[in-house]
Design an enzyme around this catalytic site. Structure first.
Site, PDB file in Angstrom:
ATOM      1  N   GLU A   1      36.292  40.414  44.360  1.00 51.56           N
ATOM      2  CA  GLU A   1      36.539  41.372  45.442  1.00 51.56           C
ATOM      3  C   GLU A   1      35.297  41.626  46.291  1.00 51.56           C
ATOM      4  OE1 GLU A   1      39.823  41.838  42.573  1.00 51.56           O
ATOM      5  OE2 GLU A   1      37.631  41.710  42.374  1.00 51.56           O
TER       6      GLU A   1
ATOM      7  N   HIS B   1      46.486  49.898  37.229  1.00 50.09           N
ATOM      8  CA  HIS B   1      47.340  49.406  38.307  1.00 50.09           C
ATOM      9  C   HIS B   1      48.108  50.542  38.976  1.00 50.09           C
ATOM     10  CE1 HIS B   1      46.687  45.851  35.778  1.00 50.09           C
ATOM     11  NE2 HIS B   1      46.955  45.112  36.846  1.00 50.09           N
TER      12      HIS B   1
END
Length: 667
Positions: free
Chosen positions: A406, A473
């Site tokens: 990322e 998540h």
């Protein structure tokens, strides 16, 4: 071709280089040394505040810069003064930058070499070191997409190669075969930590093998070896785009910065490297070859001395910088002239997720060089299938699968922006943004304020609980970013808003965090125009009007509030869907609270440090005399998000909102 002499410990090879060019190399090598020597005097006199010396390493910066074309970007470190002087930046501007004067490059907002300049194709570092490596990837990607046949050179030190950003950037460059020249100045110490405490391989260049990358080791004190080798490498990169790792063996003969000193360096090591001084040895060589003589050297040094003193006087004579509060605030974001584009086609009912996909597709058609990046977004279509078929429509150059890194991909987005290309980055889950947090809050957010370079990047953030996905998540972490000046934060609750606001986010040249609640993707449907349209930032949606209470919320909270109001038709409420959190529609909030005299703020995030806390404080400061009850906040439990449905239900603010609303109404 010369032969190494007994008096010169460096073997200078001059084949193919004319005397005039060798003299220009010497001048470019000498100038940063003489500037540094002057700066050290000014430092002792208290006329500058800090200095990071590159004495002993000048040949690397000068040799690399002279081997590149002027239109090719260089991303230097704070010891690479020779990059700036070889690119012929006016010295008075450099001196003004170091003194925080207006004619510098950052309007007094950053110091030393922490700046960039499009005019001279230089992108300065930030103190976190690593991010600039990924930024170089982005600039190089733009060059490859536009077939410019340019090299992008980026510098780091041996200490910086321990950072994750180094490894991520090399891996991305290798996988995408980007035309990047990774320049590692190995000067033996990361501040005071020797290399044997930094890494275990024999040479940093050895790491190139692990990334499937060409690598070289160069004597960083030999200006001709640097220039000749980099010239050959750069030409090969232009002909066939690929990354190259170069390790320059050198030595830093001053402290990390002057206050650090060099007591940690063994005396014999310091003396050995003094004998390999790049300036003194090259000067001696040119004299031996009768290319220079004492008279010519004195003439060159006198001219540089005059240039330094004249430009220093200009910088010192400049008034101290003065700036209003308005000027400071106005430079946090690049000015964005919002263009309202209204729909001309019929509505049809689609899901939230379809609205996101339509916005992306129509924006890709509208912005012909817009690039999408993310994990599994190409053939697979992304974790939520939002970009399914996009590769067929737009090709793999513009719809790019990324490695799981990322940080480097956010940095690549920044590099694309520097090179004039918009990008959208999909975090597979908003939770994973923590792995790219540093470049978002320290690079994207601050670049325009620091040196007026926009970060034209949208980061899509699938987020939120209610789907039984557990602690990694399910987070809704918008408050991490609303705290950071320089970032815009958008959080729609309906398909119509999602499409229009995402279109605006892509048009906006500033960095935007675009939150998409996963639980809404396939559960919320709405009539949405088929064609392209935009919606403004900073304008809340008043979903219902009433007189009893102001309900202020966003995202899934809007739907939770609607469910409760449906169950209580007797409640007359203003329901405000904020839609954007930065900028925030304060006017709508205040006007509503002044009308109803009661306010309840609902967010899915846990309360402490949440957006609701700031909104509550603002209401207390601006509407206190209108209130008939304390401002009420409702948020989720102060725990990570649990997985089991019963635990998740108990965690979420949704199940506490009704009682909290009735409580404030009955106050």
């Amino acid at each position: 071709m010369s032969q190494q002499t007994q008096t010169n410990p460096i073997d200078f090879q001059t084949e193919g280089l004319q005397p005039e060019f060798l003299i220009s190399l010497y001048k470019n090598l000498l100038k940063p040394r003489m500037i540094e020597e002057k700066m050290l005097i000014l430092l002792r006199q208290g006329k500058i505040s800090k200095w990071f010396s590159g004495i002993g390493q000048e040949a690397i910066a000068v040799g690399v810069t002279m081997a590149l074309q002027k239109e090719e970007y260089i991303l230097p470190m704070h010891r690479n003064l020779g990059v700036f002087t070889s690119r012929e930046i006016p010295l008075h501007r450099l001196f003004a930058q170091w003194q925080g004067k207006a004619s510098g490059f950052t309007k007094g907002r950053d110091r030393s070499f922490h700046f960039g300049t499009q005019e001279f194709k230089i992108v300065g570092m930030i103190s976190h070191l690593g991010p600039q490596l990924g930024v170089a990837d982005g600039i190089a990607l733009a060059s490859k997409l536009k077939d410019k046949k340019h090299v992008t050179a980026v510098f780091t030190g041996e200490g910086g190669t321990s950072e994750g950003d180094f490894h991520e950037a090399l891996n991305v460059a290798s996988v995408w075969q980007l035309p990047v020249l990774f320049c590692v100045e190995n000067n033996g110490y990361g501040l005071s930590t020797p290399t044997n405490e930094q890494y275990r391989c024999d040479h940093i260049a050895d790491r190139g093998l692990g990334y499937g990358m060409e690598s070289h080791i160069i004597d960083g004190n030999n200006i001709l070896e640097v220039y000749n080798t980099i010239s050959r490498i750069a030409e090969s990169i232009r002909d066939n785009p690929h990354p190259v790792l170069v390790e320059f063996k050198t030595f830093r003969r001053r402290g990390h910065e002057e206050a650090s000193g060099t007591k940690y360096v063994p005396e014999d090591l310091m003396k050995a490297w003094e004998q390999k001084d790049p300036v003194d040895n090259f000067e001696r060589f040119l004299v031996e070859k009768a290319i220079l003589n004492d008279e010519k050297i004195s003439e060159i040094k006198a001219a540089i001395t005059h240039e330094i003193n004249e430009n220093l006087a200009t910088a010192f004579d400049e008034n101290d910088i003065d700036s209003s509060e308005t000027d400071q605030l106005n430079d946090v974001f690049k000015t964005f002239e919002y263009q309202e584009i209204n729909s001309k086609e019929e509505l049809r009912e689609i899901r939230f997720i379809d609205a996101i996909s339509e916005s992306l597709k129509q924006s890709m058609e509208r912005h012909e060089d817009l690039v999408l990046m993310g994990q599994d977004i190409a053939e697979y279509g992304g974790a939520f299938k939002i970009t399914e078929q996009f590769v067929e429509w737009f090709g793999k150059d513009r719809v790019r699968n990324t490695p799981i890194c990322e940080s480097a991909i956010v940095e690549a987005g920044m590099g694309l922006s520097i090179a004039g290309i918009k990008s959208i980055i999909e975090m597979q889950f908003g939770d994973f943004v923590s792995s790219g947090f540093n470049p978002i809050v320290n690079y994207l957010a601050k670049s325009y304020y620091r040196w007026q370079q926009e970060a034209d990047v949208v980061i899509r953030m699938p987020c939120g609980a209610g789907v039984g996905a557990g602690p990694f998540h399910s987070q809704t972490n918008e408050a991490w970013f609303t705290k950071t000046p320089g970032l815009k934060v958008v959080y729609p609750a309906f398909p119509y808003d999602a499409k229009g606001l995402l279109n605006t986010a892509i048009n906006d040249p500033n960095p935007v965090l675009f939150f998409e609640h996963k639980a809404l993707y396939r559960s919320i449907r709405q009539e949405v125009p088929q064609d392209y349209y935009t919606l403004p930032f900073g304008k809340a949606s008043i979903i219902s009007s009433g007189t009893d209470v102001s309900i202020i919320t966003y995202g899934a909270g809007v739907h939770w509030a609607l469910e409760v109001l449906d169950q209580h038709p007797e409640i007359s409420a203003d329901l405000i869907d904020l839609r954007t959190l930065q900028p925030l529609d304060k006017e709508s909030i205040f006007n509503s609270v002044k009308k109803t005299s009661k306010a309840i703020i609902l967010n899915e995030d846990s309360l402490f440090g949440s957006v609701s806390s700031d909104i509550s404080a603002m209401i207390m400061e601006h509407c206190f005399e209108y209130l008939d009850a304390p401002v009420k906040r409702v948020g989720s439990l102060e725990t990570p998000i649990p997985f089991a449905k019963a635990l998740e239900d108990r965690y979420l603010a949704k199940n506490r909102f009704e009682s909290a609303l009735l409580e404030i109404l009955n106050y």
